[in-house]
Scaffold this motif. Sequence first.
Motif, PDB file in Angstrom:
ATOM      1  N   MET A  47     -21.863  15.629 -10.393  1.00  0.00           N
ATOM      2  CA  MET A  47     -22.224  16.739 -11.262  1.00  0.00           C
ATOM      3  C   MET A  47     -22.598  16.236 -12.658  1.00  0.00           C
ATOM      4  SD  MET A  47     -20.246  20.376 -11.783  1.00  0.00           S
ATOM      5  CE  MET A  47     -18.778  19.704 -12.551  1.00  0.00           C
ATOM      6  N   ASP A  48     -21.872  15.260 -13.162  1.00  0.00           N
ATOM      7  CA  ASP A  48     -22.200  14.669 -14.465  1.00  0.00           C
ATOM      8  C   ASP A  48     -23.586  14.031 -14.434  1.00  0.00           C
ATOM      9  OD1 ASP A  48     -19.827  15.448 -15.599  1.00  0.00           O
ATOM     10  OD2 ASP A  48     -18.813  13.517 -15.282  1.00  0.00           O
ATOM     11  N   ASN A 106     -19.624  22.284 -20.942  1.00  0.00           N
ATOM     12  CA  ASN A 106     -18.586  22.976 -21.699  1.00  0.00           C
ATOM     13  C   ASN A 106     -17.261  22.221 -21.652  1.00  0.00           C
ATOM     14  OD1 ASN A 106     -20.401  25.207 -22.159  1.00  0.00           O
ATOM     15  ND2 ASN A 106     -20.065  25.764 -20.003  1.00  0.00           N
ATOM     16  N   PRO A 107     -16.331  22.519 -22.579  1.00  0.00           N
ATOM     17  CA  PRO A 107     -15.030  21.831 -22.624  1.00  0.00           C
ATOM     18  C   PRO A 107     -14.248  21.922 -21.315  1.00  0.00           C
ATOM     19  CG  PRO A 107     -15.396  23.028 -24.653  1.00  0.00           C
ATOM     20  CD  PRO A 107     -16.499  23.430 -23.734  1.00  0.00           C
ATOM     21  N   ASP A 108     -14.434  23.002 -20.563  1.00  0.00           N
ATOM     22  CA  ASP A 108     -13.672  23.154 -19.321  1.00  0.00           C
ATOM     23  C   ASP A 108     -14.331  22.424 -18.142  1.00  0.00           C
ATOM     24  OD1 ASP A 108     -15.888  24.689 -18.904  1.00  0.00           O
ATOM     25  OD2 ASP A 108     -14.820  26.557 -18.464  1.00  0.00           O
ATOM     26  N   GLY A 109     -15.414  21.707 -18.423  1.00  0.00           N
ATOM     27  CA  GLY A 109     -16.082  20.943 -17.375  1.00  0.00           C
ATOM     28  C   GLY A 109     -17.242  21.650 -16.723  1.00  0.00           C
ATOM     29  N   THR A 110     -17.383  22.947 -16.974  1.00  0.00           N
ATOM     30  CA  THR A 110     -18.502  23.678 -16.393  1.00  0.00           C
ATOM     31  C   THR A 110     -19.784  23.360 -17.163  1.00  0.00           C
ATOM     32  OG1 THR A 110     -18.075  25.601 -17.801  1.00  0.00           O
ATOM     33  CG2 THR A 110     -17.007  25.540 -15.623  1.00  0.00           C
ATOM     34  N   GLY A 168     -26.237  31.580  -7.529  1.00  0.00           N
ATOM     35  CA  GLY A 168     -25.521  30.630  -8.376  1.00  0.00           C
ATOM     36  C   GLY A 168     -26.405  29.478  -8.778  1.00  0.00           C
ATOM     37  N   ASP A 169     -25.788  28.453  -9.321  1.00  0.00           N
ATOM     38  CA  ASP A 169     -26.524  27.248  -9.684  1.00  0.00           C
ATOM     39  C   ASP A 169     -25.786  26.037  -9.140  1.00  0.00           C
ATOM     40  OD1 ASP A 169     -24.701  26.052 -11.875  1.00  0.00           O
ATOM     41  OD2 ASP A 169     -24.993  28.122 -12.550  1.00  0.00           O
ATOM     42  N   ILE A 170     -26.460  24.905  -9.155  1.00  0.00           N
ATOM     43  CA  ILE A 170     -25.893  23.687  -8.578  1.00  0.00           C
ATOM     44  C   ILE A 170     -24.551  23.333  -9.201  1.00  0.00           C
ATOM     45  CG2 ILE A 170     -26.233  21.188  -8.374  1.00  0.00           C
ATOM     46  CD1 ILE A 170     -29.231  21.756  -8.031  1.00  0.00           C
ATOM     47  N   PHE A 171     -24.441  23.511 -10.503  1.00  0.00           N
ATOM     48  CA  PHE A 171     -23.223  23.109 -11.204  1.00  0.00           C
ATOM     49  C   PHE A 171     -22.038  24.027 -10.848  1.00  0.00           C
ATOM     50  CE2 PHE A 171     -26.930  22.088 -13.867  1.00  0.00           C
ATOM     51  CZ  PHE A 171     -26.849  20.697 -13.811  1.00  0.00           C
ATOM     52  N   SER A 172     -22.294  25.310 -10.780  1.00  0.00           N
ATOM     53  CA  SER A 172     -21.194  26.222 -10.436  1.00  0.00           C
ATOM     54  C   SER A 172     -20.764  26.035  -8.979  1.00  0.00           C
ATOM     55  CB  SER A 172     -21.623  27.672 -10.674  1.00  0.00           C
ATOM     56  OG  SER A 172     -22.712  28.038  -9.845  1.00  0.00           O
ATOM     57  N   ILE A 173     -21.702  25.695  -8.115  1.00  0.00           N
ATOM     58  CA  ILE A 173     -21.388  25.434  -6.705  1.00  0.00           C
ATOM     59  C   ILE A 173     -20.436  24.247  -6.592  1.00  0.00           C
ATOM     60  CG2 ILE A 173     -22.365  24.630  -4.517  1.00  0.00           C
ATOM     61  CD1 ILE A 173     -24.932  26.224  -5.273  1.00  0.00           C
ATOM     62  N   LEU A 174     -20.794  23.186  -7.303  1.00  0.00           N
ATOM     63  CA  LEU A 174     -19.959  21.980  -7.249  1.00  0.00           C
ATOM     64  C   LEU A 174     -18.614  22.210  -7.946  1.00  0.00           C
ATOM     65  CD1 LEU A 174     -22.649  19.206  -7.915  1.00  0.00           C
ATOM     66  CD2 LEU A 174     -21.496  19.731  -5.754  1.00  0.00           C
ATOM     67  N   SER A 175     -18.643  22.910  -9.068  1.00  0.00           N
ATOM     68  CA  SER A 175     -17.397  23.189  -9.800  1.00  0.00           C
ATOM     69  C   SER A 175     -16.421  23.997  -8.940  1.00  0.00           C
ATOM     70  CB  SER A 175     -17.693  23.963 -11.091  1.00  0.00           C
ATOM     71  OG  SER A 175     -18.398  23.166 -12.017  1.00  0.00           O
ATOM     72  N   LYS A 176     -16.938  24.977  -8.231  1.00  0.00           N
ATOM     73  CA  LYS A 176     -16.092  25.830  -7.384  1.00  0.00           C
ATOM     74  C   LYS A 176     -15.447  25.019  -6.264  1.00  0.00           C
ATOM     75  CE  LYS A 176     -16.197  30.123  -4.691  1.00  0.00           C
ATOM     76  NZ  LYS A 176     -17.036  31.263  -4.230  1.00  0.00           N
ATOM     77  N   PHE A 177     -16.232  24.107  -5.689  1.00  0.00           N
ATOM     78  CA  PHE A 177     -15.686  23.331  -4.577  1.00  0.00           C
ATOM     79  C   PHE A 177     -14.691  22.270  -5.067  1.00  0.00           C
ATOM     80  CE2 PHE A 177     -15.984  19.927  -1.284  1.00  0.00           C
ATOM     81  CZ  PHE A 177     -15.387  20.654  -0.251  1.00  0.00           C
ATOM     82  N   THR A 178     -14.973  21.636  -6.201  1.00  0.00           N
ATOM     83  CA  THR A 178     -14.022  20.645  -6.719  1.00  0.00           C
ATOM     84  C   THR A 178     -12.701  21.322  -7.099  1.00  0.00           C
ATOM     85  OG1 THR A 178     -14.979  20.841  -8.950  1.00  0.00           O
ATOM     86  CG2 THR A 178     -15.810  19.062  -7.547  1.00  0.00           C
ATOM     87  N   ALA A 179     -12.777  22.561  -7.565  1.00  0.00           N
ATOM     88  CA  ALA A 179     -11.550  23.299  -7.888  1.00  0.00           C
ATOM     89  C   ALA A 179     -10.726  23.538  -6.631  1.00  0.00           C
ATOM     90  CB  ALA A 179     -11.901  24.630  -8.555  1.00  0.00           C
ATOM     91  N   ALA A 180     -11.397  23.829  -5.522  1.00  0.00           N
ATOM     92  CA  ALA A 180     -10.703  24.033  -4.246  1.00  0.00           C
ATOM     93  C   ALA A 180     -10.060  22.732  -3.777  1.00  0.00           C
ATOM     94  CB  ALA A 180     -11.680  24.549  -3.196  1.00  0.00           C
ATOM     95  N   LEU A 181     -10.750  21.610  -3.984  1.00  0.00           N
ATOM     96  CA  LEU A 181     -10.192  20.310  -3.585  1.00  0.00           C
ATOM     97  C   LEU A 181      -8.976  19.974  -4.439  1.00  0.00           C
ATOM     98  CD1 LEU A 181     -13.467  18.166  -3.129  1.00  0.00           C
ATOM     99  CD2 LEU A 181     -11.967  19.032  -1.325  1.00  0.00           C
ATOM    100  N   ASP A 182      -9.074  20.245  -5.730  1.00  0.00           N
ATOM    101  CA  ASP A 182      -7.960  19.932  -6.633  1.00  0.00           C
ATOM    102  C   ASP A 182      -6.739  20.813  -6.349  1.00  0.00           C
ATOM    103  OD1 ASP A 182      -9.486  18.006  -7.876  1.00  0.00           O
ATOM    104  OD2 ASP A 182     -10.158  19.341  -9.501  1.00  0.00           O
ATOM    105  N   ALA A 183      -6.983  22.018  -5.819  1.00  0.00           N
ATOM    106  CA  ALA A 183      -5.873  22.936  -5.532  1.00  0.00           C
ATOM    107  C   ALA A 183      -5.063  22.496  -4.318  1.00  0.00           C
ATOM    108  CB  ALA A 183      -6.418  24.345  -5.319  1.00  0.00           C
ATOM    109  N   GLY A 184      -5.658  21.701  -3.434  1.00  0.00           N
ATOM    110  CA  GLY A 184      -4.941  21.227  -2.243  1.00  0.00           C
ATOM    111  C   GLY A 184      -4.998  22.237  -1.112  1.00  0.00           C
ATOM    112  N   GLY A 185      -4.590  21.817   0.048  1.00  0.00           N
ATOM    113  CA  GLY A 185      -4.590  22.688   1.220  1.00  0.00           C
ATOM    114  C   GLY A 185      -5.934  22.671   1.923  1.00  0.00           C
ATOM    115  N   SER A 186      -6.105  23.567   2.866  1.00  0.00           N
ATOM    116  CA  SER A 186      -7.331  23.630   3.664  1.00  0.00           C
ATOM    117  C   SER A 186      -8.523  24.029   2.803  1.00  0.00           C
ATOM    118  CB  SER A 186      -7.174  24.634   4.809  1.00  0.00           C
ATOM    119  OG  SER A 186      -8.391  24.779   5.504  1.00  0.00           O
ATOM    120  N   VAL A 187      -9.630  23.342   3.027  1.00  0.00           N
ATOM    121  CA  VAL A 187     -10.860  23.652   2.285  1.00  0.00           C
ATOM    122  C   VAL A 187     -11.987  24.029   3.254  1.00  0.00           C
ATOM    123  CG1 VAL A 187     -10.286  22.179   0.318  1.00  0.00           C
ATOM    124  CG2 VAL A 187     -11.517  21.208   2.284  1.00  0.00           C
TER     125      VAL A 187
END
Length: 303
Positions: free
Chosen positions: A118-119, A148-152, A192-211
Amino acid sequence: MQISTNQFYSNTASLLQKLTEKTNDIQTQISTTKKYAAPSDNVVAYQQLATIKQSAADNTAYASNVSLAQSLLQQSDSALTSVESDLTKASELVTQANSDTLSDAQRKTISTQLKSVMDDLASLANTRDARGQPLFGAATGDSAVTKNPDGTVSFTGTGTPASIPIGDGASIQPTDSAEHVFGGIATPGGTGDIFSILSKFTAALDAGGSVTAAAGEAGTSLSAALTQVTGVHGAVGARAARLDLVSSTMKTAATDLEATRSGIEDTDISTAVIDLQKMSTALQATQASFTKLSALSLFDYLK
């Protein structure tokens, strides 16, 4: 018919003057390689030359714009190739993360890799062109996207990039806005956009559990994103092909204009040299005849 002495001298002097002026004109044409020294020499020719020179100047300006547009499209082509490569890599990581055999820690590692992708995409979106301006910038805004500061990531400018004139009444858009390239993607959850798509999925990975569900959505969205970017890339190629044709036409026009100008303005040296030799011979002969005739007297006739 009798010719008076004064008339004889006057006629001969006038002829010598004309021959001398004509000889000097030809010598000037040869030395300057130009047929005309002033507009008064040939008003019609000078009007034609003015029109030709204006057309040549316009052609040169448009050719410069075409060259700039070609440069920008080449940069876009290269950047979009990298974007497509990043999206392919992201899709592969999403598929890898969806494996049931991975632990939460391993998925977080994939999340880190996706954030790196994403970067890289944000960096590509903010690519600077040869003019120092954002390649994918919109009509407004100094940069294409902002992290943005929150990574988005959000889009900075709005509007369609300015077109470049490439001919009378013709122009071309050499670049696309970041929003057009990276945004407006149809996803299962809406647009959506490419960045929000990736941000949403990385958040799911960071949360743990089934993705599984998140991976399915991300995979579909990234596929749509790749299709969109590929479409933009194809349009860039089409515009580049158009510019190649325009450039070729301009080169032909420039050659034709120069040939026309040269035919009107430039001295044909070979012809001019021959004319100079003829004129010099006529001048010398006239001078010799004048000298001989003016030296005759009544005694010459009585001999």
